[in-house]
Write an enzyme that holds these catalytic residues in place. Structure first.
Site, PDB file in Angstrom:
ATOM      1  N   LYS A   1       2.302  -0.697   2.323  1.00 42.02           N
ATOM      2  CA  LYS A   1       1.125   0.158   2.490  1.00 42.02           C
ATOM      3  C   LYS A   1       1.120   1.156   1.348  1.00 42.02           C
ATOM      4  O   LYS A   1       2.101   1.868   1.128  1.00 42.02           O
ATOM      5  CB  LYS A   1       1.183   0.900   3.831  1.00 42.02           C
ATOM      6  CG  LYS A   1       0.976   0.009   5.035  1.00 42.02           C
ATOM      7  CD  LYS A   1       1.007   0.787   6.323  1.00 42.02           C
ATOM      8  CE  LYS A   1       0.836  -0.143   7.526  1.00 42.02           C
ATOM      9  NZ  LYS A   1       1.143   0.534   8.790  1.00 42.02           N
TER      10      LYS A   1
ATOM     11  N   ASP B   1       8.128  -2.031   8.165  1.00 39.46           N
ATOM     12  CA  ASP B   1       6.935  -1.253   7.811  1.00 39.46           C
ATOM     13  C   ASP B   1       7.364   0.203   7.606  1.00 39.46           C
ATOM     14  O   ASP B   1       7.734   0.608   6.491  1.00 39.46           O
ATOM     15  CB  ASP B   1       5.865  -1.425   8.920  1.00 39.46           C
ATOM     16  CG  ASP B   1       4.615  -0.565   8.736  1.00 39.46           C
ATOM     17  OD1 ASP B   1       4.544   0.222   7.789  1.00 39.46           O
ATOM     18  OD2 ASP B   1       3.686  -0.668   9.574  1.00 39.46           O
TER      19      ASP B   1
ATOM     20  N   LYS C   1      -2.210 -10.365  14.641  1.00 43.73           N
ATOM     21  CA  LYS C   1      -1.099  -9.449  14.949  1.00 43.73           C
ATOM     22  C   LYS C   1      -1.489  -8.680  16.191  1.00 43.73           C
ATOM     23  O   LYS C   1      -2.603  -8.155  16.286  1.00 43.73           O
ATOM     24  CB  LYS C   1      -0.873  -8.523  13.762  1.00 43.73           C
ATOM     25  CG  LYS C   1      -0.129  -7.232  14.051  1.00 43.73           C
ATOM     26  CD  LYS C   1       0.267  -6.546  12.751  1.00 43.73           C
ATOM     27  CE  LYS C   1       0.086  -5.045  12.807  1.00 43.73           C
ATOM     28  NZ  LYS C   1       0.426  -4.390  11.522  1.00 43.73           N
TER      29      LYS C   1
ATOM     30  N   LYS D   1      -0.332  -5.574  18.877  1.00 43.51           N
ATOM     31  CA  LYS D   1       0.565  -4.437  19.054  1.00 43.51           C
ATOM     32  C   LYS D   1       1.311  -4.608  20.374  1.00 43.51           C
ATOM     33  O   LYS D   1       0.717  -5.051  21.367  1.00 43.51           O
ATOM     34  CB  LYS D   1      -0.250  -3.142  19.079  1.00 43.51           C
ATOM     35  CG  LYS D   1      -0.937  -2.828  17.749  1.00 43.51           C
ATOM     36  CD  LYS D   1       0.077  -2.401  16.699  1.00 43.51           C
ATOM     37  CE  LYS D   1      -0.622  -1.836  15.471  1.00 43.51           C
ATOM     38  NZ  LYS D   1       0.353  -1.384  14.465  1.00 43.51           N
TER      39      LYS D   1
ATOM     40  N   GLU E   1       7.261  -6.846  13.688  1.00 43.38           N
ATOM     41  CA  GLU E   1       7.179  -5.740  12.733  1.00 43.38           C
ATOM     42  C   GLU E   1       7.790  -4.473  13.329  1.00 43.38           C
ATOM     43  O   GLU E   1       7.473  -4.088  14.460  1.00 43.38           O
ATOM     44  CB  GLU E   1       5.690  -5.526  12.405  1.00 43.38           C
ATOM     45  CG  GLU E   1       5.415  -4.603  11.242  1.00 43.38           C
ATOM     46  CD  GLU E   1       3.902  -4.513  10.956  1.00 43.38           C
ATOM     47  OE1 GLU E   1       3.145  -5.408  11.381  1.00 43.38           O
ATOM     48  OE2 GLU E   1       3.497  -3.528  10.323  1.00 43.38           O
TER      49      GLU E   1
ATOM     50  N   GLY F   1      -2.395  -2.023   6.775  1.00 47.70           N
ATOM     51  CA  GLY F   1      -3.583  -1.168   6.817  1.00 47.70           C
ATOM     52  C   GLY F   1      -3.334   0.047   7.681  1.00 47.70           C
ATOM     53  O   GLY F   1      -2.391   0.085   8.475  1.00 47.70           O
TER      54      GLY F   1
ATOM     55  N   ASP G   1       3.641  -6.255  16.439  1.00 51.70           N
ATOM     56  CA  ASP G   1       4.038  -5.002  15.770  1.00 51.70           C
ATOM     57  C   ASP G   1       4.397  -3.979  16.840  1.00 51.70           C
ATOM     58  O   ASP G   1       3.559  -3.612  17.670  1.00 51.70           O
ATOM     59  CB  ASP G   1       2.875  -4.485  14.905  1.00 51.70           C
ATOM     60  CG  ASP G   1       3.258  -3.260  14.063  1.00 51.70           C
ATOM     61  OD1 ASP G   1       4.402  -2.772  14.182  1.00 51.70           O
ATOM     62  OD2 ASP G   1       2.387  -2.799  13.281  1.00 51.70           O
TER      63      ASP G   1
ATOM     64  N   SER H   1      -5.209  -6.914  12.975  1.00 58.20           N
ATOM     65  CA  SER H   1      -4.284  -6.192  13.838  1.00 58.20           C
ATOM     66  C   SER H   1      -5.066  -5.814  15.092  1.00 58.20           C
ATOM     67  O   SER H   1      -6.099  -5.144  15.000  1.00 58.20           O
ATOM     68  CB  SER H   1      -3.791  -4.945  13.100  1.00 58.20           C
ATOM     69  OG  SER H   1      -2.994  -4.162  13.944  1.00 58.20           O
TER      70      SER H   1
HETATM   71  O1  OSB Z   1       1.715  -0.206  11.963  1.00 60.44           O
HETATM   72  O2  OSB Z   1       0.442  -1.443  10.851  1.00 60.44           O
HETATM   73  C1  OSB Z   1       0.601  -0.451  11.550  1.00 60.44           C
HETATM   74  C2  OSB Z   1      -2.785   1.210  12.234  1.00 60.44           C
HETATM   75  C3  OSB Z   1      -2.423   2.530  12.313  1.00 60.44           C
HETATM   76  C4  OSB Z   1      -1.090   2.855  12.187  1.00 60.44           C
HETATM   77  C5  OSB Z   1      -0.130   1.867  11.962  1.00 60.44           C
HETATM   78  C6  OSB Z   1      -0.503   0.538  11.869  1.00 60.44           C
HETATM   79  C7  OSB Z   1      -1.853   0.210  12.040  1.00 60.44           C
HETATM   80  C8  OSB Z   1      -2.357  -1.148  12.045  1.00 60.44           C
HETATM   81  C9  OSB Z   1      -3.806  -1.322  11.666  1.00 60.44           C
HETATM   82  O3  OSB Z   1      -1.722  -2.107  12.433  1.00 60.44           O
HETATM   83  C10 OSB Z   1      -4.044  -2.197  10.516  1.00 60.44           C
HETATM   84  C11 OSB Z   1      -5.489  -2.111  10.053  1.00 60.44           C
HETATM   85  O4  OSB Z   1      -5.859  -1.156   9.333  1.00 60.44           O
HETATM   86  O5  OSB Z   1      -6.251  -2.995  10.417  1.00 60.44           O
HETATM   87 MG    MG Z   2       3.057  -1.709  11.379  1.00 59.21          MG
END
Ligand code: OSB
Ligand code: MG
Length: 370
Positions: free
Chosen positions: A263, A239, A162, A164, A214, A291, A189, A136
């Site tokens: 999660k 999510d 992925k 953001k 996402e 994560g 995401d 991510s």
């Molecule tokens: O939406 O998946 C998410 C991290 C913090 C809060 C929300 C998200 C995330 C990530 C990180 O996408 C995933 C990781 O731990 O590598």
């Molecule tokens: Mg997410």
């Protein structure tokens, strides 16, 4: 298992690079670690709440109070037949799944150690030896920085990227990513940054043949996602809005998405995560392990979870070094050149040793119930 004592520790751990989502930028994590003690053994869990109540309603401080004042007192002094007892004993605490889930996961780890089993075996996993990994990548200051980060992760072997997104960092940025990397497995995401009024903008992302988008819409919404999905070719992955297996049943019934990210913390621990996994598997909905920028304990628990059979897509579980200059477990979580993590560790419990020296070094407070 008689639960004698539950100790919370708060850690302050700087990230090697800031992590930016549509809702905030994080430079350092405040993480709550849970130790559950019983008859000479300790089980370990990690509460995955963020530093602010922006992903969901929880944050480090709320998680500490809920774990200390509501979850731990319901377990300490009790003799549990199994880790599956934790969920019913704490379920009437509304919301706060991450606080509940961090303690619940510690009890599963304890149970695995008592049975001399690795955690993946204890939870009924073990469908694969290695779990497929993606990364991510947060919102960057510039597009060249993003392209460089993607290249680094592809060179490391990760199986999907992925990125953001948020309004203003979406269509144009993804276009540039696709121009540079036309054939990688790519997804986006949004962390709830859009509404149905943005449907045209989200539809424009269909041009980039993403694996999925996402949680584009509100953190607590299923209905609008069900209205959006038929307008898009891109599969929606849910999510934030899936907090229970029942939510997944409802979302699947309404066709609000085609993929679900699981999660452990968001759903309140292993018992509910396994139920959610089974609901999705029976409905033909693939899942992957999300994560929350976990330290080693949470990371190791995610690896065990991702050995359940329906975790068929690459998840967000990646190497410790992507986030930490030093992790609290030994060895650190590492990936293979094929972008996998070898999951089947045979050691009892979550399968790694704790680096107590480092954990003590980064501990900012501790409190014990019992
Ligand atoms: O939406 O998946 C998410 C991290 C913090 C809060 C929300 C998200 C995330 C990530 C990180 O996408 C995933 C990781 O731990 O590598
Ligand atoms: Mg997410």
């Amino acid at each position: 298992m008689k639960i004698e004592r539950i100790t919370l520790r708060q850690l302050k751990m700087p990230l090697v690079h800031f992590f930016e989502t549509s809702f905030s930028r994080t430079y350092a994590r405040d993480i709550v670690i849970v130790e559950v003690q019983s008859e000479g053994l300790s089980g370990w869990g990690e509460i995955t709440a963020g530093e602010n109540p922006f992903y969901n309603e929880e944050w480090t401080q709320s998680a500490w109070m809920i774990a200390r004042d509501y979850v731990a007192p319901r377990l300490v002094g009790k003799t549990l037949a199994a880790a599956t007892d934790v969920d019913p004993l704490t379920r009437h605490i509304r919301g706060h799944n991450m606080a509940r889930g961090g303690v619940e996961a510690a009890v599963w780890d304890l149970q695995a150690r008592r049975n001399n089993n690795p955690l993946w075996k204890e939870i009924g996993g073990g469908a694969r030896e290695e779990i497929p990994c993606g990364v991510s990548i947060g919102i960057q200051d510039t597009v060249p920085q993003l392209l460089e980060k993607i290249q680094t992760e592809l060179d490391a072997g990760y199986q999907r990227i992925k990125m953001k997104i948020k309004p203003g960092w979406d269509v144009d940025v993804i276009r540039q990513v696709r121009e540079r990397f036309p054939s990688i497995r790519l997804m986006a995401d949004a962390n709830s940054a859009y509404t149905l009024a943005d449907a045209d903008r989200l539809k424009a992302l269909d041009d980039f043949y993403l694996m999925m988008i996402e949680q584009p819409l509100s953190h607590d919404d299923i209905i609008d996602h069900a209205q959006l999905q038929p307008k898009l070719d891109t599969p929606i992955c849910l999510d934030e809005c899936i907090r229970t297996s029942h939510h997944a049943e409802q979302a699947i019934r309404m066709k609000a998405g085609r993929i679900i990210n699981i999660k452990l913390g968001r759903v309140g621990g292993f018992s509910e995560a396994i139920k959610l996994h089974d609901v999705c598997q029976n409905a033909g909905i693939p899942v992957w392990c999300g994560g929350m920028l976990e330290a080693g304990i949470g990371r190791a628990h995610n690896i065990a979870l991702a050995t359940l059979p329906n975790f068929t897509l690459p998840g967000d579980v990646s190497a410790s070094k992507r986030y930490w200059s030093r992790d609290i477990i030994v060895p650190e979580v590492e990936t293979t050149p094929n972008g996998t993590i070898v999951a089947k560790r045979e050691a009892p419990g979550f399968g790694y040793d704790l680096d107590f020296d480092y954990m003590n070094h980064v501990t900012t407070r501790t409190e014990t119930v019992g």
